[in-house]
Design an enzyme around this catalytic site. Structure first.
Site, PDB file in Angstrom:
ATOM      1  N   ASP A  14       1.313   4.066   2.848  1.00 30.40           N
ATOM      2  CA  ASP A  14       0.289   4.905   2.223  1.00 30.40           C
ATOM      3  C   ASP A  14       0.911   6.106   1.493  1.00 30.40           C
ATOM      4  O   ASP A  14       1.190   6.006   0.303  1.00 30.40           O
ATOM      5  CB  ASP A  14      -0.740   5.349   3.276  1.00 30.40           C
TER       6      ASP A  14
ATOM      7  N   GLU B 249     -11.747   3.057   6.002  1.00 30.30           N
ATOM      8  CA  GLU B 249     -10.786   4.014   6.551  1.00 30.30           C
ATOM      9  C   GLU B 249     -11.573   5.221   7.051  1.00 30.30           C
ATOM     10  O   GLU B 249     -11.799   5.377   8.237  1.00 30.30           O
ATOM     11  CB  GLU B 249      -9.783   4.428   5.466  1.00 30.30           C
TER      12      GLU B 249
ATOM     13  N   HIS C 259       0.827  -1.211   0.000  1.00 34.83           N
ATOM     14  CA  HIS C 259       0.000   0.000   0.000  1.00 34.83           C
ATOM     15  C   HIS C 259       0.862   1.262   0.000  1.00 34.83           C
ATOM     16  O   HIS C 259       1.195   1.819   1.042  1.00 34.83           O
ATOM     17  CB  HIS C 259      -0.978   0.008   1.185  1.00 34.83           C
TER      18      HIS C 259
HETATM   19 ZN    ZN Z   1      -4.212   4.645   0.276  1.00 33.82          ZN
END
Ligand code: ZN
Length: 339
Positions: A281, A203, A16
């Site tokens: 991320d 999320e 990710h």
């Molecule tokens: Zn993401």
């Protein structure tokens, strides 16, 4: 008594990581100077801004910073540099495999169109992988605030370039916008074309968004998915189906999904037997990279070295790496633990 080994030498897969978000802060400053782009203090200071994505204004601010950073990637040489540096950072953090996520639409205007942009990105990934030795592949991600027809176009494009290193199809941006099912056709195209479905969910929105990813998009992995922790039955379902959550603890706190690192429900997922692949991320905006996420599991959630090794194995098993590559990394993880 468990020994404390260096998490940076623990072999792992990184599943990710967003394209622009992987940029080194120093590189952003150099590129901004090169193109005369004014960087807001939050991006120039080298200190990640504290964001609050749980309200709409905070998410807007995050997107704005991301857009400014993206506007500094203009030529093929900038793309090559970004990919090369992302690989170098991940290698330093113990990654043996990296799947980087990109929406080529954003780079298309400056790189001669959608297909040329994707080709430049895939060329950069292939060259970098060959030269650095890091196994690398690409996930093409659609933007959920744009029209679903755009996502279909992207899915077709991703399938067409599958043999050039594309392994999956994602869906990013604000989960509170629209419905996952609006993108079911795009995901069907991607899955039928042999790509792994890995949309963001769970999320900014709760467990229902994770369920939508499973039911409407038949996700094989969930980007984040941490908020499945709020629903034990959903968590059980994820674990039973071996759908991995790509959990990004530092991102969760930077975006205000959780107040503190200790609040990220790593242990809840772990106890439920839910496989995880820790990820960074957008390190450019959240201030920490891959190994730091394993450090967070150790320091804030008491993961032992044996448990960290198992987290790394989970990341490898959830990856799209070929079987022989996976077997090799799994062996290296055992060696790390045997040290
Ligand atoms: Zn993401």
């Amino acid at each position: 008594m468990d020994r404390v080994r260096d998490v940076r030498t623990l072999p792992k897969a990184h599943l990710h990581l967003h394209f622009t978000g992987s940029m080194r802060p120093g590189t952003l400053i150099e590129l901004a100077d090169k193109y005369g782009v004014h960087l807001p203090e939050a991006l120039r200071s080298g200190r990640p801004p504290r964001l609050r994505a749980t309200d709409e204004r905070g998410w807007f601010r995050f997107q704005r910073l991301y857009d400014i950073a993206r506007s500094c990637l203009r030529g093929p040489e900038d793309i090559q540099r970004l990919v090369r540096e992302a690989a170098e950072e991940d290698l330093r953090d113990g990654a043996r495999w990296l799947e980087i996520q990109v929406d080529p639409t954003s780079y298309a205007p400056r790189l001669g169109g959608l297909s040329p942009a994707l080709e430049i990105i895939l060329d950069a990934v292939e060259t970098t992988s060959r030269e650095t030795g890091l196994g690398m592949r690409v996930l093409v991600a659609a933007n959920r605030v744009k029209h679903p027809l755009e996502a279909r176009t992207l899915a077709r494009l991703a399938v067409r370039y599958r043999d050039r290193g594309i392994v999956g199809f994602g869906l990013s941006n604000d989960e509170r916008h629209g419905f996952a099912r609006d993108f079911d056709r795009a995901f069907a195209i991607a899955r039928d074309g042999g790509l792994l479905a890995a949309p963001h969910g769970g999320e900014l929105s709760g467990p229902a968004s994770v369920r939508d990813c499973l039911d409407d998009l038949r996700a094989a992995r969930i980007g984040h998915g941490v908020r499945a922790a709020e629903d034990p039955r959903l968590l059980e379902r994820l674990a039973r189906a071996r759908v991995t959550c790509e959990v990004c603890p530092a991102s969760n706190v930077a975006l205000g999904v959780y107040e503190t690192l200790a609040d990220v429900p790593l242990r809840t997922l772990w106890r439920a037997g839910e496989p995880m692949a820790l990820g960074a991320d957008d390190p450019l905006l959240f201030g920490s990279r891959l190994a730091a996420q394993y450090g967070i599991a150790r320091e804030h959630h008491g993961f032992t070295d044996a448990e960290l090794a198992e987290l790394a194995r989970q990341s490898v098993r959830a990856s799209a790496a070929p079987e022989d590559v996976r077997a090799k990394i799994l062996l290296e993880i055992d060696e790390w633990l045997a040290l």
